[in-house]
Design a protein around this motif. Structure first.
Motif, PDB file in Angstrom:
ATOM      1  N   VAL A 257       0.837  -1.201   0.000  1.00  0.00           N
ATOM      2  CA  VAL A 257       0.000   0.000   0.000  1.00  0.00           C
ATOM      3  C   VAL A 257       0.874   1.253   0.000  1.00  0.00           C
ATOM      4  O   VAL A 257       0.627   2.204  -0.749  1.00  0.00           O
ATOM      5  N   GLU A 289     -10.901  -3.840  -1.972  1.00  0.00           N
ATOM      6  CA  GLU A 289     -11.089  -2.785  -0.982  1.00  0.00           C
ATOM      7  C   GLU A 289     -12.583  -2.643  -0.717  1.00  0.00           C
ATOM      8  O   GLU A 289     -13.361  -2.431  -1.647  1.00  0.00           O
ATOM      9  N   THR A 309     -16.470   7.015  -0.777  1.00  0.00           N
ATOM     10  CA  THR A 309     -15.718   5.774  -0.960  1.00  0.00           C
ATOM     11  C   THR A 309     -16.580   4.735  -1.668  1.00  0.00           C
ATOM     12  O   THR A 309     -17.811   4.766  -1.581  1.00  0.00           O
ATOM     13  N   ASP A 311     -16.554   0.366  -3.137  1.00  0.00           N
ATOM     14  CA  ASP A 311     -15.880  -0.915  -3.299  1.00  0.00           C
ATOM     15  C   ASP A 311     -15.075  -0.892  -4.593  1.00  0.00           C
ATOM     16  O   ASP A 311     -15.524  -0.348  -5.609  1.00  0.00           O
ATOM     17  N   VAL A 314      -8.388  -3.715  -6.179  1.00  0.00           N
ATOM     18  CA  VAL A 314      -7.071  -3.087  -6.258  1.00  0.00           C
ATOM     19  C   VAL A 314      -6.117  -3.939  -7.091  1.00  0.00           C
ATOM     20  O   VAL A 314      -5.347  -3.426  -7.908  1.00  0.00           O
ATOM     21  N   PHE A 324      -3.604   4.264  -4.536  1.00  0.00           N
ATOM     22  CA  PHE A 324      -4.310   4.825  -3.388  1.00  0.00           C
ATOM     23  C   PHE A 324      -4.043   6.336  -3.402  1.00  0.00           C
ATOM     24  O   PHE A 324      -2.954   6.781  -3.024  1.00  0.00           O
ATOM     25  N   ASN A 340      -8.945   7.799  -1.122  1.00  0.00           N
ATOM     26  CA  ASN A 340      -8.055   7.234  -0.100  1.00  0.00           C
ATOM     27  C   ASN A 340      -7.252   8.280   0.647  1.00  0.00           C
ATOM     28  O   ASN A 340      -6.180   7.976   1.185  1.00  0.00           O
ATOM     29  N   SER A 344      -5.988   3.473   3.340  1.00  0.00           N
ATOM     30  CA  SER A 344      -6.795   2.435   2.697  1.00  0.00           C
ATOM     31  C   SER A 344      -7.975   2.036   3.580  1.00  0.00           C
ATOM     32  O   SER A 344      -7.982   2.298   4.787  1.00  0.00           O
ATOM     33  N   HIS A 345      -8.959   1.389   2.962  1.00  0.00           N
ATOM     34  CA  HIS A 345     -10.175   0.991   3.663  1.00  0.00           C
ATOM     35  C   HIS A 345     -10.398  -0.519   3.516  1.00  0.00           C
ATOM     36  O   HIS A 345     -10.682  -0.994   2.419  1.00  0.00           O
ATOM     37  N   LEU A 347      -8.854  -3.667   3.314  1.00  0.00           N
ATOM     38  CA  LEU A 347      -8.297  -4.449   2.218  1.00  0.00           C
ATOM     39  C   LEU A 347      -8.387  -5.929   2.566  1.00  0.00           C
ATOM     40  O   LEU A 347      -8.015  -6.345   3.662  1.00  0.00           O
ATOM     41  N   SER A 433      -6.498  -1.936   8.760  1.00  0.00           N
ATOM     42  CA  SER A 433      -7.257  -1.909   7.508  1.00  0.00           C
ATOM     43  C   SER A 433      -7.017  -3.140   6.642  1.00  0.00           C
ATOM     44  O   SER A 433      -7.512  -3.200   5.514  1.00  0.00           O
ATOM     45  N   ARG A 434      -6.293  -4.141   7.148  1.00  0.00           N
ATOM     46  CA  ARG A 434      -5.883  -5.260   6.283  1.00  0.00           C
ATOM     47  C   ARG A 434      -6.307  -6.606   6.864  1.00  0.00           C
ATOM     48  O   ARG A 434      -6.077  -6.886   8.036  1.00  0.00           O
TER      49      ARG A 434
END
Length: 449
Positions: A257, A289, A309, A311, A314, A324, A340, A344-345, A347, A433-434
């Motif tokens: 990222v 995402e 934001t 969907d 990526v 991003f 972004n 990130s949102h 992932l 976020s992951r």
């Protein structure tokens, strides 16, 4: 925990006041964030209370534009006089700032609308008296000590609860915000056998306290991880497969990222410059995402610029589909924002098609190599992609853990590591976020004796 001192309507009024003062002061555009948060954290060590912390903070951030000159100021004082003085300070800064052709608010059509119509279920307050927080921490640490007499010390068990709410607004008519919570339980046991001493940890962190692992689960698992590290050996330098345990795989995803984020790209400080549309990962690899997941730790209806934001994919079939980007970094790259600003949102990395059902199966699939459970240091050069980190983990032979290892270094190049991912496990964990399972890389250099 207590309650907020300000209502959402009061935060909205404060934001409205900021925009009004900016307009009156001659600003061509303005954006502001008004926020308030509070929380508590308790740490118990060897049954005794070590720390009790309470925090409460609030703030207003103001960015004003005089054409393409930008000024920013902030304050924690919500009085009318302070708000006006803060706006005036931002305007003064803008007047002495060089014009930046990329500065300014997003295009109006990109801003989020009707944000009040969708609830992402991010707010789950935990009315936790400090006595109960202490009891939870003690239960976690006691569960760790109960696993073995070799667990004879501790860096502590902690319980924390935090709540916040905010309003973001700008002079294009955007205004939105919401409350959110984050709660954590953690435990860090220490094991000793002769002169050998080892530590490990585990934690659970979610929006809703009902989703946290129990204190006993956290303490027990942290203790077993710690015990398994006793008797660690060094390895001779070699090249081999390396499996990054799921929490570390999330860190590897974080490196990706960083490399494809606008700030790195427009500064030309990334080894993944100009890679849009190129294959970076294996042809089965994907990253989605999902900003609107209920209770998601990185869910949001809009980014820090107020941009809606959505969907998106990526990475598809190993090919990079999107960077991003914030409004500013997108303009620097002559592209469009990806929503972004701020990061990130949610992932999500899908498991590999042939991934076994569990972690033990993934070890068997790897066969022989190094399982890494902790990384040390910060040896990543994002310009070249060179990667070198201190590591702790286990040597795996014939698909089974043979013995713990320490005082080693793993090294490679991130581009090669991404392309060389053999498998992604189904043992996924969420870290910030992951969300990703353990990752097996086909070849890295392991430096030891």
């Amino acid at each position: 925990m207590s309650e907020f001192s300000f209502t959402p309507d009061q935060l909205r009024q404060l934001a409205t006041d900021v925009l009004h003062h900016a307009r009156q002061g001659g600003a061509s555009a303005c954006e502001t964030d008004v926020s308030e948060g509070f929380g508590q954290s308790v740490t118990v060590r060897k049954g005794e209370v070590e720390t009790i912390e309470f925090n409460r903070d609030k703030g207003i951030g103001v960015s004003v534009y005089l054409g393409q000159q930008r000024g920013h100021a902030s304050t924690s004082d919500f009085s009318p006089a302070s708000i006006k003085a803060t706006v005036d300070a931002a305007l003064s800064i803008a007047r002495f700032t060089a014009a930046d052709p990329c500065a300014g608010l997003p295009a109006p059509e990109l801003l989020a609308t009707h944000v009040e119509d969708m609830d992402l279920d991010l707010y789950h307050p935990w009315p936790l008296p400090v006595e109960e927080a202490i009891a939870l921490a003690r239960r976690s640490e006691q569960a760790a000590f109960a696993v073995s007499p070799l667990i004879n010390n501790s860096e502590g068990a902690s319980v924390s609860a935090h709540a916040a709410h905010f309003i973001s607004a700008n002079s294009l008519g955007f205004m939105g915000g919401y409350p959110s919570t984050r709660h954590y339980l953690s435990c860090v046991p220490i094991a000793s056998k002769g002169k050998d001493m080892q530590r490990d940890d585990w934690y659970s962190g979610w929006r809703d306290p009902a989703d946290l692992a129990t204190p006993e689960q956290i303490g027990d698992y942290a203790a077993r991880r710690t015990l398994s590290r006793l008797g660690a050996k060094k390895l001779r330098t070699r090249q081999c497969k390396v499996m990054l345990e799921a929490p570390l795989a999330a860190m590897l995803l974080g490196s990706f990222v960083h490399a494809v984020s606008g700030g790195s790209l427009y500064r030309k400080a990334s080894f993944l410059l100009d890679t849009l549309g190129q294959r970076i990962f294996p042809d089965w690899f994907s990253i989605e995402e999902r900003p609107h997941l209920k209770k998601g730790l990185a869910s949001s209806l809009f980014d820090d610029d107020g941009v809606a934001t959505h969907d998106r994919t990526v990475v598809a079939n190993g090919v990079l589909q999107g960077y991003f980007l914030s409004t500013y970094t997108a303009r620097k790259l002559d592209m469009q924002t990806t929503g972004n600003a701020g990061g990130s949102h949610n992932l999500i990395v899908a498991p590999s098609p042939d991934a076994p059902a569990d972690f033990a199966g993934l070890l068997r699939q790897m066969g022989t190599g190094l399982l890494v459970t902790e990384l040390l240091g910060h040896g990543i050069n994002y310009v070249t992609g060179d990667y070198s980190r201190g590591a702790v983990g286990y040597w795996v032979e014939g698909g089974e853990i043979a013995y713990p290892v320490h005082e080693i270094t793993i090294a490679g190049n991130l581009r090669d590591m991404f392309a060389g991912i053999e498998s992604v496990g189904r043992d996924s964990v969420t870290r910030g976020s992951r969300t990703v399972g353990s990752i097996v890389v086909n070849r890295m250099t392991v430096a030891g004796n």
